[in-house]
Scaffold this active site. Structure first.
Site, mmCIF file in Angstrom:
data_model
loop_
_atom_site.group_PDB
_atom_site.id
_atom_site.type_symbol
_atom_site.label_atom_id
_atom_site.label_comp_id
_atom_site.label_asym_id
_atom_site.label_seq_id
_atom_site.Cartn_x
_atom_site.Cartn_y
_atom_site.Cartn_z
ATOM 1 N N GLN A 1 28.590 28.306 -28.024
ATOM 2 C CA GLN A 1 27.164 27.991 -27.941
ATOM 3 C C GLN A 1 26.568 28.438 -26.594
ATOM 4 O O GLN A 1 25.377 28.281 -26.371
ATOM 5 C CB GLN A 1 27.031 26.472 -28.091
ATOM 6 C CG GLN A 1 25.929 25.937 -28.928
ATOM 7 C CD GLN A 1 25.638 26.656 -30.221
ATOM 8 O OE1 GLN A 1 24.652 27.362 -30.296
ATOM 9 N NE2 GLN A 1 26.439 26.472 -31.232
ATOM 10 N N LYS B 1 27.303 34.631 -32.879
ATOM 11 C CA LYS B 1 26.253 33.832 -32.227
ATOM 12 C C LYS B 1 25.587 34.603 -31.088
ATOM 13 O O LYS B 1 24.696 34.104 -30.429
ATOM 14 C CB LYS B 1 26.837 32.510 -31.731
ATOM 15 C CG LYS B 1 27.219 31.611 -32.909
ATOM 16 C CD LYS B 1 27.750 30.270 -32.525
ATOM 17 C CE LYS B 1 28.055 29.483 -33.801
ATOM 18 N NZ LYS B 1 28.816 28.264 -33.543
ATOM 19 N N HIS C 1 32.721 20.047 -31.328
ATOM 20 C CA HIS C 1 32.619 20.562 -32.693
ATOM 21 C C HIS C 1 33.929 20.194 -33.411
ATOM 22 O O HIS C 1 34.973 20.122 -32.777
ATOM 23 C CB HIS C 1 32.487 22.078 -32.558
ATOM 24 C CG HIS C 1 32.101 22.818 -33.781
ATOM 25 N ND1 HIS C 1 33.010 23.186 -34.738
ATOM 26 C CD2 HIS C 1 30.904 23.294 -34.201
ATOM 27 C CE1 HIS C 1 32.385 23.867 -35.689
ATOM 28 N NE2 HIS C 1 31.109 23.948 -35.393
ATOM 29 N N CYS D 1 28.783 19.576 -37.854
ATOM 30 C CA CYS D 1 30.229 19.587 -37.538
ATOM 31 C C CYS D 1 30.552 18.746 -36.320
ATOM 32 O O CYS D 1 31.508 19.033 -35.583
ATOM 33 C CB CYS D 1 30.764 21.003 -37.331
ATOM 34 S SG CYS D 1 30.635 22.044 -38.773
ATOM 35 N N ASP E 1 35.297 26.070 -24.988
ATOM 36 C CA ASP E 1 34.687 26.591 -26.204
ATOM 37 C C ASP E 1 33.279 27.056 -25.828
ATOM 38 O O ASP E 1 32.396 26.244 -25.589
ATOM 39 C CB ASP E 1 34.651 25.472 -27.258
ATOM 40 C CG ASP E 1 33.773 25.806 -28.452
ATOM 41 O OD1 ASP E 1 33.136 26.884 -28.473
ATOM 42 O OD2 ASP E 1 33.716 24.972 -29.372
HETATM 43 C C1 LIG Z 1 29.856 27.739 -33.963
HETATM 44 C C2 LIG Z 1 30.721 26.914 -33.112
HETATM 45 C C3 LIG Z 1 32.117 26.883 -33.291
HETATM 46 C C4 LIG Z 1 32.795 27.602 -34.417
HETATM 47 O O1 LIG Z 1 32.610 28.976 -34.336
HETATM 48 P P1 LIG Z 1 33.134 29.912 -35.536
HETATM 49 O O2 LIG Z 1 32.483 31.220 -35.266
HETATM 50 O O3 LIG Z 1 32.644 29.286 -36.810
HETATM 51 O O4 LIG Z 1 34.607 29.941 -35.454
HETATM 52 C C5 LIG Z 1 32.874 26.140 -32.407
HETATM 53 N N1 LIG Z 1 32.301 25.463 -31.402
HETATM 54 C C6 LIG Z 1 30.970 25.461 -31.201
HETATM 55 C C7 LIG Z 1 30.386 24.695 -30.059
HETATM 56 C C8 LIG Z 1 30.138 26.179 -32.046
HETATM 57 O O5 LIG Z 1 28.813 26.173 -31.836
#
Ligand SMILES: *Cc1c(COP(=O)(O)O)cnc(C)c1O
Length: 414
Positions: free
Chosen positions: A211, A234, A131, A372, A208
């Protein structure tokens, strides 16, 4: 197992679950809402919404500061939420859970901290399927420190090439950053192996998990991960709150991210000493109601059961994939056998935006664009995709409605 019984076979009753989410009974453009943009943000069950109203109605006060009763109640609720999060992810200590405003914030906190630890010639490895929020902070960090950014390539089906990763790892590698699950492709990356290999070279790993945490059961200690970030929104929680998990040894090594109230032990004009974890990283008044509601969202997910969620969502994924591929000219990007419920696709000769616009007129919410993740789009030589992403409150019937809407869009546009 046949798809016909999909909505009824599971340990949970999807109609009962849907009743927990007020927004799912909305009408959009004259049609019942079909919400397939869960990878952007999930919907919220009523108990999460109610917990925010309850906080502001009954015990709104600033935390960790007052001796008065409301402040104590708010502090207790906030700290209980931190412990719920700790137990959910099996962190060893509750102060290894730092509240943030979300994934992006957590990544920036680690990147900023490492700017004090890196030197010229050090190397950072990221993956080709990150991302933007997981690319830009590292580029900024490299500019600041003289470290070098290396990229793990991906294959046509949207999986990381692990043999290439092994080639990139060296004694100079200080940090590895990979998303657990790709938001554009749905690929579940083999993070345990990625972490093990990095540790053999003495490098730290940040995952990260934005997801992943709404779909998978995750155990920080079992993964032996150094840093892990995610966002509440999320996971059926509110926007504006998330966590940075860090192993205690790492959080002690990193300097604080922001100066302010709450993060200090003593302040004089000569020298300030920092507070203990987690407060060292929590300057200022946090999103108190958000943190508390995040805890409630985790309770909710656990009451449904992540194992049940995964099993049910897998069937939705298989059903939707099969149905979509019956549409002539449709191509799916991201075909790993290890996937969450993200389906990115295009139909030959049709712009993804046009498909998204037409299906919206029929009440179906999907994402279109580069999500993104422009490097992934460049890899496939496309400008964007249509992305449908499912949650455990979606149904097979909604997928049928979606498929009909896509077919209609195709007919109108070709
Ligand atoms: C949504 C997302 C982000 C960003 O998350 P925020 O809540 O907007 O800070 C970063 N990495 C991944 C893989 C995402 O799906």
């Amino acid at each position: 197992m046949t798809f016909n019984t999909l909505d009824t076979i599971m340990a949970f009753d999807v109609q009962k679950i849907r009743a927990d989410f007020p927004i799912l009974s909305r009408i959009v453009n004259g049609y019942p809402l079909v919400y397939f943009d869960n990878a952007a943000t999930s919907q919220k069950p009523k108990i999460v919404i109610d917990s925010i109203v309850d906080y502001y109605s009954n015990y709104n006060a600033n935390i960790h500061r007052g001796v008065h009763s409301l402040s104590q109640e708010a502090t207790d609720a906030y700290e209980i939420a931190r412990q719920k999060i700790q137990h959910h992810f099996n962190a060893e200590k509750s102060h290894e859970i730092i509240f943030t405003s979300g994934t992006t914030h957590g990544i920036n906190m680690v990147a900023s901290g490492f700017s004090k630890l890196l030197k010229v010639g050090d190397e950072i490895i990221v993956s080709a399927m990150e991302h933007h929020s997981n690319i830009v902070p590292w580029q900024m960090l490299c500019e600041k420190t003289g470290a070098v950014l290396k990229v793990i390539p991906m294959s046509e089906e949207g999986t990381l090439v692990i043999s290439e990763y092994e080639e990139l790892l060296s004694e100079n590698t200080k940090l590895v950053f990979v998303n657990h699950v790709s938001n554009a492709l749905g690929t579940i990356n083999p993070i345990k192996a990625i972490i093990e290999k990095a540790h053999k070279k003495g490098a730290a790993v940040l995952i990260d998990g934005a997801q992943a945490t709404s779909h998978l059961m995750i155990d920080f200690q079992e993964l032996d991960v150094d840093f892990y970030v995610t966002s509440a929104h999320k996971m059926c929680g509110p926007t504006g709150v998330g966590i940075l998990y860090g192993k205690e040894v790492w959080l002690n090594k990193l300097p604080p991210y922001q100066g302010g109230g709450e993060m200090i032990k003593t302040v004089t004009f000569e020298k300030t000493t920092y507070a203990d974890l987690p407060h060292k990283f929590e300057a200022g008044t946090p999103n108190i109601s958000g943190g508390i509601a995040f805890g409630v969202a985790i309770d909710y997910l656990n009451s449904v059961g992540l194992i049940n969620i995964q099993e049910y969502e897998n069937m939705l994924l298989k059903y939707a994939t099969k149905k979509l591929l019956e549409i002539e000219g449709l191509k799916i990007y991201g075909t790993s056998s290890e996937k969450t419920t993200v389906i990115s696709f295009n139909i030959k000769g049709i712009h993804p935006y046009d498909i998204g616009t037409i299906v919206d007129k029929l009440g179906v919410a999907v994402r279109t664009g580069h999500h993104c993740t422009q490097p992934i789009m460049d890899f496939y030589k496309i400008s964007g995709t249509v992305r449908a992403s499912f949650a455990f409150y979606n149904t097979k019937i909604e997928i049928d409605i979606f498929i009909e809407a896509v077919k209609k869009a195709k007919m109108m546009l070709s």
